[in-house]
Design an enzyme around this catalytic site. Structure first.
Site, short mmCIF file in Angstrom:
data_model
loop_
_atom_site.label_atom_id
_atom_site.label_comp_id
_atom_site.label_asym_id
_atom_site.label_seq_id
_atom_site.Cartn_x
_atom_site.Cartn_y
_atom_site.Cartn_z
N GLY A 170 -6.90 -13.48 -5.51
CA GLY A 170 -7.50 -13.70 -4.19
C GLY A 170 -8.91 -14.27 -4.33
N ILE A 220 -14.43 -12.08 -0.88
CA ILE A 220 -14.91 -11.15 -1.92
C ILE A 220 -14.46 -11.61 -3.31
CG2 ILE A 220 -14.59 -8.79 -2.80
CD1 ILE A 220 -14.42 -7.89 0.20
N ASN A 238 -7.72 -8.12 -6.40
CA ASN A 238 -8.49 -8.22 -5.16
C ASN A 238 -7.69 -8.80 -4.00
OD1 ASN A 238 -11.15 -8.75 -3.55
ND2 ASN A 238 -10.14 -10.75 -3.72
N TYR A 288 -1.67 -1.60 6.53
CA TYR A 288 -2.83 -1.92 5.69
C TYR A 288 -3.43 -0.64 5.13
CZ TYR A 288 -7.43 -3.88 4.44
OH TYR A 288 -8.58 -4.26 3.77
N LYS A 304 -3.82 0.54 1.20
CA LYS A 304 -5.11 0.81 0.56
C LYS A 304 -5.16 2.23 0.01
CE LYS A 304 -6.67 -3.26 1.00
NZ LYS A 304 -7.03 -4.06 -0.18
#
Ligand SMILES: NC(=O)c1ccc[n+]([C@@H]2O[C@H](COP(=O)([O-])OP(=O)(O)OC[C@H]3O[C@@H](n4cnc5c(N)ncnc54)[C@H](O)[C@@H]3O)[C@@H](O)[C@H]2O)c1
Length: 278
Positions: A24, A29, A101, A167, A171
């Site tokens: 990513g 980020i 990431n 999501y 996580k």
């Protein structure tokens, strides 16, 4: 023993000679982390599904005098994760740093989340972290590399809001996975840690804000939800990632690092309630 002035000077490039793979890394980020690893002396494999952005990030590292290559890979597919790590190992010799990431967000209620939504979000966020970490650890173990695995997780692993269930679950799974990687990696000198970024100004955050009727106001609200009262920048995360990847963190494994302007310290995810001033 404290660092001598000489060892401080020699550690100026904290990742000199190391090989980093960042997923990513075409934007946000991941891109900032790839650039920061390269500035710290690492050779970087920039990976993403976005070829244009990924090649631009790798090009930026090269024009600054660093070493980087772009490898297209969809981390939602285990065979592409294997190909990515094999490419890094065959090009540069081994993998020292894997930064898992790549991630996607889904803002939907539990009842609107389809089977396909669930499998896509869990497949990219949690599956991608597992498959890249597994392949990197196989490479590290076989070569005796004292590697570092870094996962970009989220405060949603520990606290969440409505309409983000898949999501948040992905996580939370990443944090549990990171602990398992840390335990199994420790006997081989392989460390694993997770970063939990607050609201960081990236394309993902801008897409999330665009769901609101007033995106500018929404970004302001995101900023104000953090006690430090600003949005994070990708570079805020990258500085912590470089630390975790480096030997400075040699006794750090199995841990979560909030880079969130105090968000998780606050009981109401916003400016602290004062109990003395009403
Ligand atoms: N931005 C934030 O506020 C924030 C907060 C907490 C956690 N995070 C996490 O940080 C990570 C990076 O987020 P960001 O804000 O930079 O996102 P972003 O959307 O700005 O960038 C993510 C990058 O991942 C790539 N990507 C998406 N799916 C992929 C796949 N299947 N395979 C390979 N690459 C893929 C995209 O092309 C993009 O370049 C994510 O895991 C996200 O969940 C972000």
């Amino acid at each position: 023993m404290p660092d001598s002035p000489q060892s401080l000077a020699s550690s100026a490039l904290r990742l000199a000679g190391l090989i980093a793979v960042v997923t990513g890394a075409a934007a946000g980020i991941g891109r900032a982390c790839a650039l920061a690893y390269a500035s710290a002396g690492a050779k970087v494999v920039v990976s993403d599904i976005d070829r244009t952005g990924g090649e631009a990030a790798a090009g930026e590292i090269a024009s600054a005098g660093g070493t980087a290559r772009f490898v297209a890979a969809d981390v939602g597919k285990s065979e592409e994760c294997a190909r990515l790590i094999a490419d890094a190992a065959s090009t540069y010799g081994r993998v020292d740093i894997l930064h898992a990431n790549a991630g996607i967000e889904l803002c939907k209620s539990v009842w609107d989340t389809t089977d396909e939504d669930w499998h896509r979000v869990l497949g990219v966020n949690l599956g991608g972290a597992f498959f890249t970490a597994r392949e990197a650890m196989r490479d590290m173990r076989s070569k005796g590399t004292k590697g570092s695995i870094i996962l970009t997780a989220s405060p949603h692993a520990f606290m969440t809001s409505r309409e983000i269930a898949a999501y948040a679950a992905s996580k939370g799974g990443q944090v549990a996975l990171m602990r398992a990687l840390a335990l199994e990696g420790a006997p081989f000198g392989i460390r694993a840690n997770a970063i939990l970024p607050g609201a960081i100004e990236t394309p993902m955050l801008h897409r999330e804000a665009a769901f609101s009727p007033d995106p500018v106001e929404q970004l302001k609200r995101f900023a104000e939800a953090h006690p430090i009262s600003r949005l994070g920048q990708p570079e805020d995360v990258a500085k912590v990632a470089v630390f975790l990847a480096s030997d400075d963190a040699s006794f750090v494994t199995g841990s979560c690092f909030a880079v969130d302007g105090g968000l998780m310290a606050s009981v109401n995810s916003g400016p602290s309630i004062s109990y003395t001033n009403g």
